[in-house]
Design a protein around this motif. Sequence first.
Motif, mmCIF file in Angstrom:
data_model
loop_
_atom_site.group_PDB
_atom_site.id
_atom_site.type_symbol
_atom_site.label_atom_id
_atom_site.label_comp_id
_atom_site.label_asym_id
_atom_site.label_seq_id
_atom_site.Cartn_x
_atom_site.Cartn_y
_atom_site.Cartn_z
ATOM 1 N N ALA A 188 11.909 -11.381 -3.778
ATOM 2 C CA ALA A 188 10.788 -10.608 -4.306
ATOM 3 C C ALA A 188 9.562 -10.768 -3.416
ATOM 4 O O ALA A 188 8.811 -9.806 -3.181
ATOM 5 C CB ALA A 188 10.479 -11.043 -5.733
ATOM 6 N N LEU A 189 9.346 -11.986 -2.925
ATOM 7 C CA LEU A 189 8.199 -12.233 -2.048
ATOM 8 C C LEU A 189 8.356 -11.499 -0.720
ATOM 9 O O LEU A 189 7.394 -10.934 -0.186
ATOM 10 C CB LEU A 189 8.054 -13.739 -1.809
ATOM 11 N N VAL A 190 9.577 -11.505 -0.189
ATOM 12 C CA VAL A 190 9.825 -10.800 1.073
ATOM 13 C C VAL A 190 9.690 -9.292 0.877
ATOM 14 O O VAL A 190 9.146 -8.579 1.736
ATOM 15 C CB VAL A 190 11.216 -11.169 1.625
ATOM 16 N N VAL A 191 10.200 -8.780 -0.256
ATOM 17 C CA VAL A 191 10.000 -7.359 -0.571
ATOM 18 C C VAL A 191 8.507 -7.070 -0.640
ATOM 19 O O VAL A 191 8.022 -6.057 -0.105
ATOM 20 C CB VAL A 191 10.693 -6.999 -1.896
ATOM 21 N N GLY A 192 7.782 -7.985 -1.288
ATOM 22 C CA GLY A 192 6.332 -7.829 -1.348
ATOM 23 C C GLY A 192 5.693 -7.890 0.026
ATOM 24 O O GLY A 192 4.614 -7.328 0.240
ATOM 25 N N GLY A 193 6.358 -8.581 0.963
ATOM 26 C CA GLY A 193 5.835 -8.641 2.320
ATOM 27 C C GLY A 193 5.714 -7.269 2.944
ATOM 28 O O GLY A 193 4.784 -7.002 3.728
ATOM 29 N N VAL A 194 6.636 -6.366 2.616
ATOM 30 C CA VAL A 194 6.532 -4.992 3.100
ATOM 31 C C VAL A 194 5.259 -4.360 2.562
ATOM 32 O O VAL A 194 4.542 -3.646 3.279
ATOM 33 C CB VAL A 194 7.767 -4.180 2.686
ATOM 34 N N GLY A 195 4.958 -4.638 1.289
ATOM 35 C CA GLY A 195 3.712 -4.136 0.711
ATOM 36 C C GLY A 195 2.496 -4.748 1.372
ATOM 37 O O GLY A 195 1.468 -4.086 1.543
ATOM 38 N N ILE A 196 2.610 -6.024 1.752
ATOM 39 C CA ILE A 196 1.507 -6.672 2.461
ATOM 40 C C ILE A 196 1.259 -5.977 3.794
ATOM 41 O O ILE A 196 0.108 -5.684 4.167
ATOM 42 C CB ILE A 196 1.833 -8.164 2.668
ATOM 43 N N ALA A 197 2.341 -5.689 4.524
ATOM 44 C CA ALA A 197 2.200 -5.001 5.812
ATOM 45 C C ALA A 197 1.585 -3.619 5.629
ATOM 46 O O ALA A 197 0.683 -3.216 6.393
ATOM 47 C CB ALA A 197 3.559 -4.898 6.488
ATOM 48 N N ASN A 198 2.030 -2.880 4.599
ATOM 49 C CA ASN A 198 1.468 -1.555 4.352
ATOM 50 C C ASN A 198 -0.004 -1.633 3.979
ATOM 51 O O ASN A 198 -0.826 -0.822 4.424
ATOM 52 C CB ASN A 198 2.242 -0.859 3.231
ATOM 53 N N ALA A 199 -0.332 -2.628 3.128
ATOM 54 C CA ALA A 199 -1.725 -2.768 2.693
ATOM 55 C C ALA A 199 -2.635 -3.131 3.855
ATOM 56 O O ALA A 199 -3.748 -2.600 3.987
ATOM 57 C CB ALA A 199 -1.812 -3.833 1.596
ATOM 58 N N VAL A 200 -2.181 -4.036 4.706
ATOM 59 C CA VAL A 200 -2.984 -4.426 5.866
ATOM 60 C C VAL A 200 -3.165 -3.242 6.813
ATOM 61 O O VAL A 200 -4.274 -2.994 7.325
ATOM 62 C CB VAL A 200 -2.333 -5.617 6.598
ATOM 63 N N ALA A 201 -2.077 -2.489 7.036
ATOM 64 C CA ALA A 201 -2.161 -1.326 7.924
ATOM 65 C C ALA A 201 -3.133 -0.292 7.364
ATOM 66 O O ALA A 201 -3.960 0.271 8.104
ATOM 67 C CB ALA A 201 -0.778 -0.721 8.117
ATOM 68 N N ALA A 202 -3.046 -0.015 6.064
ATOM 69 C CA ALA A 202 -3.947 0.954 5.447
ATOM 70 C C ALA A 202 -5.395 0.466 5.479
ATOM 71 O O ALA A 202 -6.335 1.241 5.717
ATOM 72 C CB ALA A 202 -3.509 1.218 4.010
ATOM 73 N N TYR A 203 -5.593 -0.830 5.233
ATOM 74 C CA TYR A 203 -6.943 -1.388 5.254
ATOM 75 C C TYR A 203 -7.554 -1.281 6.651
ATOM 76 O O TYR A 203 -8.704 -0.871 6.819
ATOM 77 C CB TYR A 203 -6.888 -2.848 4.806
ATOM 78 N N LEU A 204 -6.787 -1.635 7.671
ATOM 79 C CA LEU A 204 -7.294 -1.549 9.039
ATOM 80 C C LEU A 204 -7.563 -0.102 9.432
ATOM 81 O O LEU A 204 -8.509 0.186 10.170
ATOM 82 C CB LEU A 204 -6.294 -2.185 10.004
ATOM 83 N N ASP A 205 -6.729 0.805 8.923
ATOM 84 C CA ASP A 205 -6.952 2.220 9.211
ATOM 85 C C ASP A 205 -8.264 2.695 8.600
ATOM 86 O O ASP A 205 -8.972 3.533 9.179
ATOM 87 C CB ASP A 205 -5.777 3.028 8.668
ATOM 88 N N SER A 206 -8.592 2.152 7.410
ATOM 89 C CA SER A 206 -9.852 2.546 6.774
ATOM 90 C C SER A 206 -11.066 1.918 7.449
ATOM 91 O O SER A 206 -12.197 2.350 7.204
ATOM 92 C CB SER A 206 -9.826 2.138 5.292
ATOM 93 N N LYS A 207 -10.842 0.919 8.296
ATOM 94 C CA LYS A 207 -11.935 0.234 8.994
ATOM 95 C C LYS A 207 -12.087 0.729 10.431
ATOM 96 O O LYS A 207 -12.634 0.005 11.277
ATOM 97 C CB LYS A 207 -11.670 -1.281 8.988
ATOM 98 N N ARG A 208 -11.609 1.936 10.691
ATOM 99 C CA ARG A 208 -11.636 2.435 12.060
ATOM 100 C C ARG A 208 -13.042 2.484 12.624
ATOM 101 O O ARG A 208 -13.283 2.069 13.766
ATOM 102 C CB ARG A 208 -10.997 3.828 12.098
ATOM 103 N N THR A 209 -13.989 2.984 11.861
ATOM 104 C CA THR A 209 -15.362 3.091 12.388
ATOM 105 C C THR A 209 -15.987 1.729 12.593
ATOM 106 O O THR A 209 -16.757 1.517 13.539
ATOM 107 C CB THR A 209 -16.220 3.919 11.432
#
Length: 854
Positions: free
Chosen positions: A280-301
């Motif tokens: 479950a934690l490793v499955v959640g790791g995919v969500g962690i990667a997606n969340a980090v990617a989305a967060y960094l994308d929102s911090k482009r400026t």
Amino acid sequence: MSAAAPSARSRAGVALALRFALREMRGGLRGFVIFLACLTLGVASIAAVNSVSEMMTTGIQREGRTILGGDMRFGLNQRQASPEERAWIAGYGTVTEIGSLRSMARLPDGSNQTLSEVKAVDGLYPLYGAIGSEPATPLPDLLAERNGRFGALAAPEFFDRLGIAPGATIRLGNIEIELSGVLTGEPDVLSDGFNFAPRLLVSLDALASSGLVQPGSLVEYDYKLRFTDLATDPNAVKAEANQRFPQAGWSIRDASEAAPSLQRNIERFSQFLTLVGLTALVVGGVGIANAVAAYLDSKRTVIATFKSLGASGRFVVTIYLVQILILSTVGIVLGLLLGATAPFFAARFLEAHIPIAAEASVYPGALLLGALFGYLTALAFAILPLGRTRDIAATALFRANDGPGSLRMRWAYAGAALSLAAAIAALALVMSSDKRVAGVFLVATGVAFVILRLVAMAIRWGAARLPRVRSTPLRLAIGNIHRPGALTASVVLSLGLGLTLLVTLASIDRNLRSGIGGTLAARAPNFFFVDIQSAEVEPFRARIAELAPGSTLTDVPMLRGRITQLRGEDVSKIEVPPEGAWVLRGDRGITYDATLPDGARLTAGEWWPADYAGEPLVSFAAEEAGELGLKLGDTITVNVLGRDITARIANLREVQWESLAINFVMVFSPNTFAGAPHAWLATLDMANDTADAERAVLSGISNTFPAVTTVRVKDALDAVNALVAQLALAIRAAAAVALVASVLVLSGALAAGNRARVHDAVVLKTLGATRATLIRAYVTEYMSLGAATALFAVGAGALAAWYVVARIMRLPFAFDGGLALMTLVAALVLTVGFGLAGTWRILGQKAAPVLREL
């Protein structure tokens, strides 16, 4: 000075990065809800499972003397201790003697009977703890003989089975016994292992008078010792016992091994649930990667501003790595708080099912394990999107249509991610008692990730090669599946692993319960008969022919023996694989035969002649021999009735344990036990197996041969099925945690793609697409991805379940179409539901602000 300058600049850089990270986080945790939820759920699962396990293990260790019933226990099968052995044990303190066996208890008129676990005790029992009874009268008084009848205590289930109340009279063997009360508590019940029948507590004098104990009867005698000097070293006593009485054949345990079977089961179940929690934690790791990617994308400026002002890529990565660590700490702390409360909720439930005073507490070791897994997982999945941010140019960051996902990953960051994944696997292996099972689980999880990635690639490849269709919504849906930045990989990976695990566990559960209650019950004999005396074999066969004409009776001689040496080496000094350890654990049923048993097949060697009279020979089960490293010509030493017997392996044979017929690990040549007292074991396959016919056999045998123990196989299977049902509840809960993690990851993956969907929707609406057209396109896309993921989950889960059920448990496997349909429906509901929930807001987005950024 020159050497210290770079170090000082490095510290200053980290401090500055920390300041920027904290300042930027003042805006809140928007976008990290999925990150925190996934991390909290996985850490809480691991911390809770290990906290509850440690609570139970600590409780067993704390109450070891009470659970064992003494400071040490000396167990003997089919014989009592000799006067010399008894006197030697008594030299260390107070000794109580206990005799245990299974026997039939019946009403005086023979109208009803039940199997019972008979436990006979002396006046000193118990040495630790107290017996619970109603009435609360001293135990010697309750078991004493009055008016020619001994007293007895019985468990509540015993009264229910016979439909009687305290004060009633029953027959046990050849005597009548008065039930003087109800047995409500037994301090050492856990040390006795799993009981198939209700307890009947009597005195040793009653057992001796009953006639149940005959030469070869399957009775076990335990001598429990309370030290006069509590500083006595149990290990020294055990070593002296084996030295003074090398052929005693007793099993010796001290308070540290009070309930070894329960402790092993707790350890195994904890390991299994920990691995599921880790999944479950490793499955959640995919969500962690997606969340980090989305967060960094929102911090482009913001990132563009840092780089325009001269910040290096390394400095930018440090800023956001600090933020990830801070957020990880928040999620881990929340998970640890939930995990730490688990023992307090579980204690009352466990006490109702397991007689241990579970004292809930906070267990730092279990929490530390959960925290370690949490940090390693968060970093392993966050490092990849962080690494892509390092090399993005400032000019690209000011444009909205260039994302970090288009850049290639630096090998240093990929290597760091792989190293962290290896650390997770290593920690799981180190903490597991069964390294083989943990290794298979980890490899299977890794393979599942790779396969799911390949499935996503195959879906995109297939979508890209479909012929052009006229339907606009369908054409848009197909394009969304295979275009750059598509959600295909995220959806398949996030939902696929959770659904696969759920299908696997659910299929195993259903096949196991249906196999035990259906297939095994249909294949198994109707009855097992134990403790048939040699002089009663012929009369017993004749009585069965009267009661069940046309039925098949199979009977064999049976003794009990403990393997003490393999190839001349003490088994306690041999490293044995976990799958073969059960053969050496405790006493085994053994037999002899002049001919190859019916249904057996030799895999190596030859059977001995019918008139063989040479050195003792033994036929060993082939699979178990392989697990123990035994081959033809090796010797084994077995202690039977206090005598060591060494035999040479003459052949190996295939054993079908799942048939529930009479099977033995070891079959000896007849000359091995010439003159040894023993009883017989029999099975009965009834031609007419109606309930009335079974009752007639049960009643007829119990009344004619009161010393014979009759076991109705269906009752035993029902008891096992009830135990499996309880375990399945915990397994379903663990699978639900993995599925919840998958749902969270799915929602996060869909949310992460919303920004690109905004641009698509605005451009399409500008070109004339209606809201209805876009909704149909998105629904078609999500349904296609959900259906493809469900098909993979059903196939992979069924394959994994088949391997466990058919190859490991040796039970028939049946594919469950209903489960497959439920999986498909769940996948469609989740993907379409979460997909539309995330895109509904996008469809109402104003065009002008978005078009200005392009």
